[in-house]
Motif scaffolding. Structure first.
Motif, short mmCIF file in Angstrom:
data_model
loop_
_atom_site.label_atom_id
_atom_site.label_comp_id
_atom_site.label_asym_id
_atom_site.label_seq_id
_atom_site.Cartn_x
_atom_site.Cartn_y
_atom_site.Cartn_z
N UNK A 6 0.83 -1.20 0.00
CA UNK A 6 0.00 0.00 0.00
C UNK A 6 0.87 1.26 0.00
N UNK A 7 1.95 1.25 0.80
CA UNK A 7 2.86 2.40 0.87
C UNK A 7 3.53 2.63 -0.49
N UNK A 8 3.97 1.55 -1.12
CA UNK A 8 4.63 1.65 -2.42
C UNK A 8 3.68 2.22 -3.47
N UNK A 9 2.43 1.79 -3.44
CA UNK A 9 1.44 2.31 -4.39
C UNK A 9 1.22 3.81 -4.19
N UNK A 10 1.14 4.23 -2.95
CA UNK A 10 0.94 5.66 -2.65
C UNK A 10 2.14 6.47 -3.13
N UNK A 11 3.34 5.96 -2.88
CA UNK A 11 4.55 6.69 -3.30
C UNK A 11 4.66 6.77 -4.82
N UNK A 12 4.27 5.71 -5.51
CA UNK A 12 4.32 5.73 -6.97
C UNK A 12 3.34 6.74 -7.53
N UNK A 13 2.15 6.82 -6.93
CA UNK A 13 1.15 7.81 -7.38
C UNK A 13 1.59 9.23 -7.04
N UNK A 14 2.28 9.39 -5.89
CA UNK A 14 2.82 10.70 -5.53
C UNK A 14 3.86 11.13 -6.56
N UNK A 15 4.73 10.19 -6.96
CA UNK A 15 5.73 10.50 -7.98
C UNK A 15 5.09 10.88 -9.30
N UNK A 16 4.03 10.20 -9.65
CA UNK A 16 3.31 10.52 -10.88
C UNK A 16 2.73 11.93 -10.82
N UNK A 17 2.17 12.28 -9.67
CA UNK A 17 1.64 13.64 -9.50
C UNK A 17 2.75 14.68 -9.62
N UNK A 18 3.91 14.39 -9.05
CA UNK A 18 5.04 15.32 -9.15
C UNK A 18 5.45 15.51 -10.61
N UNK A 19 5.39 14.42 -11.40
CA UNK A 19 5.72 14.51 -12.81
C UNK A 19 4.77 15.42 -13.57
N UNK A 20 3.50 15.36 -13.21
CA UNK A 20 2.51 16.23 -13.85
C UNK A 20 2.77 17.69 -13.50
N UNK A 21 3.09 17.94 -12.22
CA UNK A 21 3.31 19.32 -11.77
C UNK A 21 4.59 19.92 -12.33
N UNK A 22 5.64 19.10 -12.47
CA UNK A 22 6.95 19.64 -12.90
C UNK A 22 6.98 19.95 -14.38
N UNK A 23 6.13 19.27 -15.18
CA UNK A 23 6.12 19.50 -16.63
C UNK A 23 4.66 19.65 -17.07
N UNK A 24 4.08 20.75 -16.61
CA UNK A 24 2.65 21.00 -16.82
C UNK A 24 2.35 21.36 -18.28
N UNK A 25 3.23 22.14 -18.89
CA UNK A 25 2.99 22.56 -20.27
C UNK A 25 4.32 22.79 -20.96
N UNK A 320 2.61 8.12 -18.91
CA UNK A 320 3.00 9.48 -18.57
C UNK A 320 4.41 9.79 -19.08
N UNK A 321 5.35 8.86 -18.88
CA UNK A 321 6.72 9.05 -19.36
C UNK A 321 6.73 9.23 -20.88
N UNK A 322 5.95 8.41 -21.56
CA UNK A 322 5.91 8.50 -23.03
C UNK A 322 5.29 9.83 -23.47
N UNK A 323 4.27 10.28 -22.76
CA UNK A 323 3.64 11.57 -23.07
C UNK A 323 4.64 12.71 -22.94
N UNK A 324 5.42 12.70 -21.87
CA UNK A 324 6.44 13.74 -21.68
C UNK A 324 7.55 13.60 -22.72
N UNK A 325 7.91 12.34 -23.03
CA UNK A 325 8.96 12.11 -24.02
C UNK A 325 8.60 12.69 -25.37
N UNK A 326 7.36 12.56 -25.78
CA UNK A 326 6.94 13.05 -27.09
C UNK A 326 6.87 14.58 -27.12
N UNK A 327 6.82 15.21 -25.97
CA UNK A 327 6.94 16.67 -25.94
C UNK A 327 8.36 17.11 -26.25
N UNK A 328 9.33 16.25 -25.91
CA UNK A 328 10.74 16.60 -26.07
C UNK A 328 11.34 16.10 -27.37
#
Length: 372
Positions: A6-25, A320-328
Motif C-alpha cells: 500500500x505504501x509503495x502504491x501511494x509513493x508511486x502515485x505521488x511520484x506521478x503527481x510530481x511529474x505532472x506538476x513539474x512538466x505542466x505545459x 506518462x513518461x511517453x507523453x512527456x517524451x513526445x513533448x521533447x
C-alpha cells in the motif's frame, strides 16, 4: 506485506503527481503576428568539425520565408571540410580567433562571430539544429520582438531520433526542459535556471553591455552563464520548447559521444534548478522505482486485485513518461513499457557526471579536456 504494498502504491502515485506538476505545459513561441518592424539579423553558427551536420541547417535557412539575415559560420579549428561546406551554401566563414583572454571553444567562437556581425539582433545556433518549417525563423524573430527585442529568447530544439541508441537521451531531454523551472504548473513563479544553448536570440546592444559570451566564458555551461549576465542587468530571459519550430539530431556519432555530452551538461546544469522543482524531479524518478516494485509486491501478496492495480500503476506511469517524451522528441513507443531502464541509465550518467564534476574537475568533449 500488504501494508508495504500500500505504501509503495501511494509513493508511486505521488511520484506521478510530481511529474505532472513539474512538466505542466511545453511553452512554444506564438505563431507569427502582424508586421512588426524587425531589424536585420546576424545568424552565428560556431562549428568544429561539423561538415556533416551543417548542410541540413544551412539548407533550412535558405528555405525561410523571412530573409533579412546574414549567416556567419565560425570555424573553431576544424580538421574536416566545415569551411568549404559553409561557403557552398553562401555563408560567411570566419576562422575563430581569440577574443580577449578567452580560451578556444564555443564561447570564444560565438564572441568572435558577434564582433563581426552586422545585424542589430544576434541568433546563435548550434550546427546540429535544423529549422522545422519555412516560417520558423519568422516565428522566432516575431516572438523576440514581442519582448521588445531586448534580453534573451532561447528555444530547446525538438529531439529527432534516427538510431535506436539515441532513445537513451529520453530522460535527459525531459529533465533539461523541466529543470529550467518555467514549464511547471506554476509557470512564472520560479526564476529561469538559464537558457537553451542550441538556439539563443538576443539584441546586440544588450549583448555588448553585458559582456556576452566573454563575460560568461568561465562557465562550462555557456548558455546558463550567458543568461546570468543578462539577468544581472535586469534584462529578460525567456525560454520555449521547440516542437514544430526547430529540431536537433544529438550525438549521432555513437553512444560514447552521447555519454560525454550528457556528462558534460548534466551535473553543472542541475545546480541552477530551483530546489522545489528539483524535489519534484527527484520524487518523479523515485516514483519510477515504486511503480516497478508495486506489481512485484502485489505478486508476493498473492492477491489478484493487488496485482492488477500494480500493473495499472506501472502502465499509467509508462504512459506518462511517453507523453512527456513526445513533448521533447520523437522517442520510440518502447518508452511506454521499458521506461525504468531509461531512468536507470539517466541515474547512472548523472552520478558519473557528479564524479567528473566534483572529484576529477574535468570532462571530455570533442577531443578536448574541459576543466570544470
Amino acid at each position: 506485506m500488504e501494508t508495504l504494498y500500500f505504501v509503495v502504491q501511494i509513493l508511486s502515485l505521488l511520484g506521478l503527481l510530481c511529474g505532472v506538476l513539474m512538466f505542466w505545459s511545453s511553452r512554444k513561441p506564438p505563431a507569427k503576428e502582424g508586421n512588426q518592424p524587425i531589424p536585420a539579423l546576424s545568424i552565428i553558427i560556431p562549428a568544429r568539425n561539423e561538415a556533416l551536420r551543417l548542410p541540413p541547417l544551412l539548407k533550412s535557412l535558405q528555405q525561410q520565408s523571412w530573409k533579412r539575415f546574414e549567416i556567419i559560420v565560425v570555424d573553431d579549428g576544424s580538421s574536416d571540410h566545415t569551411a568549404e561546406v559553409a561557403l557552398s551554401y553562401g555563408a560567411k566563414v570566419l576562422n575563430s580567433k581569440q577574443v580577449g583572454g578567452m580560451s578556444p571553444g564555443k564561447s570564444n567562437a560565438c564572441a568572435y562571430g558577434a564582433q563581426s556581425a552586422k545585424g542589430e539582433w544576434l541568433l546563435f545556433l548550434d550546427a546540429d539544429v535544423q529549422l522545422a518549417d519555412e516560417d520558423s525563423l519568422e516565428r522566432i524573430v516575431n516572438s523576440f520582438s514581442n519582448q521588445e527585442g531586448k534580453g534573451i529568447l532561447s528555444i530547446q530544439p525538438y529531439h529527432r531520433i534516427v538510431k535506436c541508441y539515441e532513445n537513451l537521451s529520453v530522460i535527459f531531454n525531459i529533465i533539461v526542459l523541466t529543470g529550467m523551472n518555467v514549464f511547471t504548473v506554476w509557470k512564472g513563479k520560479f526564476a529561469t535556471a538559464g537558457s537553451f544553448g542550441p538556439c539563443i536570440i538576443c539584441d546586440k546592444k544588450s549583448y555588448i553591455s553585458t559582456g556576452g559570451h566573454e563575460a560568461s566564458e568561465e562557465s562550462i555551461m555557456d548558455d546558463f552563464a550567458l543568461s546570468d549576465v543578462f539577468l544581472a542587468k535586469d534584462l529578460p530571459v525567456t525560454n520555449y520548447a521547440g516542437r514544430g519550430i526547430i529540431n536537433v539530431r544529438m550525438y549521432e556519432e555513437g553512444p560514447k559521444q552521447l555519454l560525454e555530452g550528457w556528462t558534460k551538461n548534466l551535473a553543472t546544469a542541475s545546480q541552477s534548478t530551483h530546489r522545489f522543482v528539483m524535489m519534484l524531479i527527484q520524487l518523479w524518478i523515485f516514483g519510477v522505482i515504486m511503480a516497478v516494485l508495486a506489481p512485484i509486491l502485489a505478486f508476493l501478496t498473492e492477491s489478484s486485485v493487488a496485482l492488477l492495480c500494480g500493473i495499472i500503476v506501472y502502465l499509467l506511469y509508462g504512459g506518462h513518461v511517453y507523453f512527456l517524451a513526445r513533448r521533447a522528441g520523437n522517442f520510440h513507443l518502447m518508452m511506454f513499457l521499458f521506461y525504468p531502464l531509461f531512468v536507470l541509465f539517466f541515474t547512472a550518467v548523472f552520478l558519473y557526471s557528479l564524479y567528473r564534476t566534483h572529484v576529477l574537475h574535468s570532462v571530455m568533449w570533442k577531443g578536448r579536456k574541459i576543466k570544470v
